[in-house]
Design a protein around this motif. Structure first.
Motif, PDB file in Angstrom:
ATOM      1  N   THR A   1      36.831  37.779  52.497  1.00  0.00           N
ATOM      2  CA  THR A   1      37.867  38.613  53.114  1.00  0.00           C
ATOM      3  C   THR A   1      39.137  38.650  52.256  1.00  0.00           C
ATOM      4  OG1 THR A   1      36.984  37.973  55.266  1.00  0.00           O
ATOM      5  CG2 THR A   1      39.139  38.993  55.262  1.00  0.00           C
ATOM      6  N   SER A   2      39.503  37.510  51.692  1.00  0.00           N
ATOM      7  CA  SER A   2      40.700  37.470  50.832  1.00  0.00           C
ATOM      8  C   SER A   2      40.512  38.308  49.571  1.00  0.00           C
ATOM      9  CB  SER A   2      41.030  36.027  50.426  1.00  0.00           C
ATOM     10  OG  SER A   2      41.470  35.321  51.539  1.00  0.00           O
ATOM     11  N   VAL A   3      39.319  38.237  49.000  1.00  0.00           N
ATOM     12  CA  VAL A   3      39.038  39.033  47.797  1.00  0.00           C
ATOM     13  C   VAL A   3      39.006  40.525  48.151  1.00  0.00           C
ATOM     14  CG1 VAL A   3      37.262  39.551  46.053  1.00  0.00           C
ATOM     15  CG2 VAL A   3      37.869  37.178  46.555  1.00  0.00           C
ATOM     16  N   LEU A   4      38.449  40.812  49.311  1.00  0.00           N
ATOM     17  CA  LEU A   4      38.371  42.206  49.758  1.00  0.00           C
ATOM     18  C   LEU A   4      39.761  42.840  49.888  1.00  0.00           C
ATOM     19  CD1 LEU A   4      35.670  43.597  50.487  1.00  0.00           C
ATOM     20  CD2 LEU A   4      36.419  43.531  52.856  1.00  0.00           C
ATOM     21  N   LYS A   5      40.729  42.039  50.326  1.00  0.00           N
ATOM     22  CA  LYS A   5      42.113  42.521  50.426  1.00  0.00           C
ATOM     23  C   LYS A   5      42.621  42.955  49.055  1.00  0.00           C
ATOM     24  CE  LYS A   5      43.922  40.001  54.301  1.00  0.00           C
ATOM     25  NZ  LYS A   5      44.303  38.612  54.545  1.00  0.00           N
ATOM     26  N   GLU A   6      42.301  42.161  48.040  1.00  0.00           N
ATOM     27  CA  GLU A   6      42.692  42.539  46.675  1.00  0.00           C
ATOM     28  C   GLU A   6      41.973  43.813  46.233  1.00  0.00           C
ATOM     29  OE1 GLU A   6      44.325  38.571  44.573  1.00  0.00           O
ATOM     30  OE2 GLU A   6      43.113  39.962  43.420  1.00  0.00           O
ATOM     31  N   PHE A   7      40.679  43.902  46.555  1.00  0.00           N
ATOM     32  CA  PHE A   7      39.916  45.107  46.198  1.00  0.00           C
ATOM     33  C   PHE A   7      40.585  46.342  46.811  1.00  0.00           C
ATOM     34  CE2 PHE A   7      35.474  42.899  45.734  1.00  0.00           C
ATOM     35  CZ  PHE A   7      35.868  42.373  44.524  1.00  0.00           C
TER      36      PHE A   7
ATOM     37  N   ILE B   1      35.824  48.322  37.001  1.00  0.00           N
ATOM     38  CA  ILE B   1      34.663  47.811  37.717  1.00  0.00           C
ATOM     39  C   ILE B   1      34.988  46.408  38.245  1.00  0.00           C
ATOM     40  CG2 ILE B   1      32.202  47.235  37.555  1.00  0.00           C
ATOM     41  CD1 ILE B   1      32.034  49.150  35.163  1.00  0.00           C
ATOM     42  N   ALA B   2      34.831  46.236  39.557  1.00  0.00           N
ATOM     43  CA  ALA B   2      35.054  44.908  40.162  1.00  0.00           C
ATOM     44  C   ALA B   2      33.713  44.214  40.292  1.00  0.00           C
ATOM     45  CB  ALA B   2      35.705  45.049  41.519  1.00  0.00           C
ATOM     46  N   LEU B   3      33.610  42.999  39.736  1.00  0.00           N
ATOM     47  CA  LEU B   3      32.357  42.243  39.778  1.00  0.00           C
ATOM     48  C   LEU B   3      32.565  40.962  40.574  1.00  0.00           C
ATOM     49  CD1 LEU B   3      32.799  43.121  36.390  1.00  0.00           C
ATOM     50  CD2 LEU B   3      30.352  43.122  36.803  1.00  0.00           C
ATOM     51  N   PHE B   4      31.631  40.682  41.467  1.00  0.00           N
ATOM     52  CA  PHE B   4      31.764  39.488  42.302  1.00  0.00           C
ATOM     53  C   PHE B   4      30.385  38.916  42.603  1.00  0.00           C
ATOM     54  CE2 PHE B   4      30.877  41.459  46.581  1.00  0.00           C
ATOM     55  CZ  PHE B   4      30.723  42.763  46.152  1.00  0.00           C
ATOM     56  N   SER B   5      30.354  37.610  42.912  1.00  0.00           N
ATOM     57  CA  SER B   5      29.052  36.975  43.153  1.00  0.00           C
ATOM     58  C   SER B   5      29.209  35.652  43.880  1.00  0.00           C
ATOM     59  CB  SER B   5      28.344  36.718  41.820  1.00  0.00           C
ATOM     60  OG  SER B   5      28.941  35.605  41.196  1.00  0.00           O
TER      61      SER B   5
ATOM     62  N   ARG C   1      39.981  36.873  37.978  1.00  0.00           N
ATOM     63  CA  ARG C   1      41.079  36.604  38.900  1.00  0.00           C
ATOM     64  C   ARG C   1      40.711  35.518  39.900  1.00  0.00           C
ATOM     65  NH1 ARG C   1      44.499  41.785  40.786  1.00  0.00           N
ATOM     66  NH2 ARG C   1      44.889  42.672  38.723  1.00  0.00           N
ATOM     67  N   ARG C   2      41.679  34.747  40.322  1.00  0.00           N
ATOM     68  CA  ARG C   2      41.470  33.713  41.327  1.00  0.00           C
ATOM     69  C   ARG C   2      42.310  34.032  42.558  1.00  0.00           C
ATOM     70  NH1 ARG C   2      38.339  29.777  38.470  1.00  0.00           N
ATOM     71  NH2 ARG C   2      37.815  28.978  40.548  1.00  0.00           N
ATOM     72  N   VAL C   3      41.723  33.809  43.712  1.00  0.00           N
ATOM     73  CA  VAL C   3      42.362  34.198  44.973  1.00  0.00           C
ATOM     74  C   VAL C   3      42.316  33.036  45.972  1.00  0.00           C
ATOM     75  CG1 VAL C   3      42.351  35.914  46.835  1.00  0.00           C
ATOM     76  CG2 VAL C   3      41.444  36.525  44.591  1.00  0.00           C
ATOM     77  N   GLU C   4      43.467  32.715  46.536  1.00  0.00           N
ATOM     78  CA  GLU C   4      43.494  31.669  47.573  1.00  0.00           C
ATOM     79  C   GLU C   4      42.924  32.201  48.872  1.00  0.00           C
ATOM     80  OE1 GLU C   4      47.003  29.412  48.079  1.00  0.00           O
ATOM     81  OE2 GLU C   4      47.361  29.288  45.920  1.00  0.00           O
ATOM     82  N   TYR C   5      42.313  31.323  49.631  1.00  0.00           N
ATOM     83  CA  TYR C   5      41.809  31.719  50.956  1.00  0.00           C
ATOM     84  C   TYR C   5      41.910  30.534  51.912  1.00  0.00           C
ATOM     85  CZ  TYR C   5      37.426  29.189  50.089  1.00  0.00           C
ATOM     86  OH  TYR C   5      36.496  28.213  49.853  1.00  0.00           O
ATOM     87  N   ASN C   6      41.597  30.769  53.169  1.00  0.00           N
ATOM     88  CA  ASN C   6      41.726  29.743  54.200  1.00  0.00           C
ATOM     89  C   ASN C   6      40.527  28.776  54.158  1.00  0.00           C
ATOM     90  OD1 ASN C   6      42.113  28.222  56.491  1.00  0.00           O
ATOM     91  ND2 ASN C   6      42.586  29.972  57.818  1.00  0.00           N
ATOM     92  N   ILE C   7      40.585  27.819  53.233  1.00  0.00           N
ATOM     93  CA  ILE C   7      39.482  26.871  53.032  1.00  0.00           C
ATOM     94  C   ILE C   7      39.249  26.037  54.297  1.00  0.00           C
ATOM     95  CG2 ILE C   7      38.749  24.801  51.752  1.00  0.00           C
ATOM     96  CD1 ILE C   7      40.007  25.948  49.269  1.00  0.00           C
ATOM     97  N   ILE C   8      40.330  25.671  54.956  1.00  0.00           N
ATOM     98  CA  ILE C   8      40.201  24.798  56.134  1.00  0.00           C
ATOM     99  C   ILE C   8      39.346  25.459  57.217  1.00  0.00           C
ATOM    100  CG2 ILE C   8      41.543  23.778  58.050  1.00  0.00           C
ATOM    101  CD1 ILE C   8      43.650  23.097  55.834  1.00  0.00           C
TER     102      ILE C   8
ATOM    103  N   ASP D   1      38.696  24.479  40.260  1.00  0.00           N
ATOM    104  CA  ASP D   1      39.711  25.336  40.887  1.00  0.00           C
ATOM    105  C   ASP D   1      39.082  25.896  42.165  1.00  0.00           C
ATOM    106  OD1 ASP D   1      41.419  27.368  41.699  1.00  0.00           O
ATOM    107  OD2 ASP D   1      41.746  28.150  39.670  1.00  0.00           O
ATOM    108  N   PRO D   2      39.594  25.495  43.336  1.00  0.00           N
ATOM    109  CA  PRO D   2      38.934  25.899  44.589  1.00  0.00           C
ATOM    110  C   PRO D   2      39.107  27.372  44.961  1.00  0.00           C
ATOM    111  CG  PRO D   2      40.857  24.516  45.033  1.00  0.00           C
ATOM    112  CD  PRO D   2      40.702  24.558  43.551  1.00  0.00           C
ATOM    113  N   ARG D   3      39.958  28.089  44.262  1.00  0.00           N
ATOM    114  CA  ARG D   3      40.191  29.495  44.624  1.00  0.00           C
ATOM    115  C   ARG D   3      38.985  30.380  44.295  1.00  0.00           C
ATOM    116  NH1 ARG D   3      45.457  30.769  41.316  1.00  0.00           N
ATOM    117  NH2 ARG D   3      44.174  29.651  39.797  1.00  0.00           N
ATOM    118  N   ALA D   4      38.784  31.406  45.110  1.00  0.00           N
ATOM    119  CA  ALA D   4      37.694  32.361  44.878  1.00  0.00           C
ATOM    120  C   ALA D   4      37.861  33.026  43.513  1.00  0.00           C
ATOM    121  CB  ALA D   4      37.691  33.423  45.973  1.00  0.00           C
ATOM    122  N   SER D   5      36.754  33.322  42.864  1.00  0.00           N
ATOM    123  CA  SER D   5      36.787  33.914  41.523  1.00  0.00           C
ATOM    124  C   SER D   5      36.031  35.244  41.496  1.00  0.00           C
ATOM    125  CB  SER D   5      36.132  32.924  40.546  1.00  0.00           C
ATOM    126  OG  SER D   5      36.005  33.468  39.259  1.00  0.00           O
ATOM    127  N   TYR D   6      36.636  36.253  40.870  1.00  0.00           N
ATOM    128  CA  TYR D   6      35.926  37.518  40.640  1.00  0.00           C
ATOM    129  C   TYR D   6      36.463  38.127  39.352  1.00  0.00           C
ATOM    130  CZ  TYR D   6      39.959  40.311  42.154  1.00  0.00           C
ATOM    131  OH  TYR D   6      41.206  40.890  42.240  1.00  0.00           O
TER     132      TYR D   6
END
Ligand code: ZN
Length: 241
Positions: A17-23, A3-7, A211-218, A193-198
């Motif tokens: 979008t970056s998290v979706l790639k992992e999904f 089960i993938a949980l995100f919020s 998990r933490r995922v890097e994304y295009n913060i800029i 930690d600026p990376r997305a978390s799920y």
């Protein structure tokens, strides 16, 4: 089952979008959204579309309810108020209704999901400390309650301290214990930690992984500033605060 949980996406399209790639590479059996699709960043419509497309189990967050006029503006600080008003101005009635239609609570035999806490979910209380968690432990009808809202990934176990937690570590849960698991935030982490978390919950092996995922913060920051939203909503993203 995985089960993938995100919020707490908070209109951050690049993070989502970056998290979706992992999904897409994990192919979870089920998705659970624990509230706050919109608010803060500049792409609420796109984030709503993406969430709908993966058809998760949903629970509502305080920002979602505020967009639908179901939660008072007096509970928000000035920057949040500003972003809620900006977002309400660009969402259609259908999109606002969708945000307001999500329930406050999800519960099945394996787990519960709520944005804030189980004591008065409609009040969106924060669980920062063990003392805040006590009422939720008492009200749980199963052994795991997933929460969000603080934007800080954390695990509380009943009667004990939270286990030491560091990103990308899989934790084996104890079947004799109750847990409250905060899955962190996709679009505006506040734990430094600026990376997305799920989170990934493996029901068979009874493990949880945040998990933490890097994304295009800029790019997210550029869009926030270009939209005229408060500057702090852009700068805080690179600090993870
Ligand atoms: Zn939030």
């Amino acid at each position: 089952m995985i089960i993938a949980l995100f919020s707490d996406i908070h209109s951050n399209l690049e993070a989502l979008t970056s998290v979706l790639k992992e999904f897409k590479s994990i192919v979870p059996d089920k998705y659970v959204l624990i509230g706050d699709i919109a608010g803060y960043a500049a792409n609420p419509k796109e984030c709503i579309e993406i969430v709908k497309s993966i058809n998760p189990i949903t629970v509502s967050g305080n920002h979602d309810f505020a967009m639908a006029g179901l939660y008072g503006m007096e509970y928000f600080n000035d920057n949040a108020k500003c972003s809620i008003n900006w977002t309400k101005g660009i969402l259609t009635d259908e999109e606002k209704n969708y945000l307001g239609s999500m329930p406050l609570l999800y519960e099945d035999k394996n787990f519960t999901a709520v944005h804030g806490s189980l004591n008065s979910p409609e009040e969106f209380n924060y669980i920062f400390y063990y003392t805040d968690a006590k009422e939720t432990f008492r009200l749980m009808k199963n052994d795991i309650c997933f929460v969000a809202h603080t934007h800080r990934p954390e695990i509380f176990s009943e009667g004990g301290n939270a286990p030491a937690y560091s990103g990308n570590k899989k934790i084996k849960l104890d079947k004799n214990k109750k847990y409250i698991i905060n899955i962190g935030s996709i679009g505006q982490p506040r734990d430094g930690d600026p990376r997305a978390s799920y989170a990934l919950f493996d029901t068979k092996n009874y493990t949880i992984e945040i998990r933490r995922v890097e994304y295009n913060i800029i790019e997210t920051q550029r869009k926030i500033l270009a939209s005229g939203l408060p500057k702090i909503l852009a700068t805080r993203l690179s600090a993870g605060k």
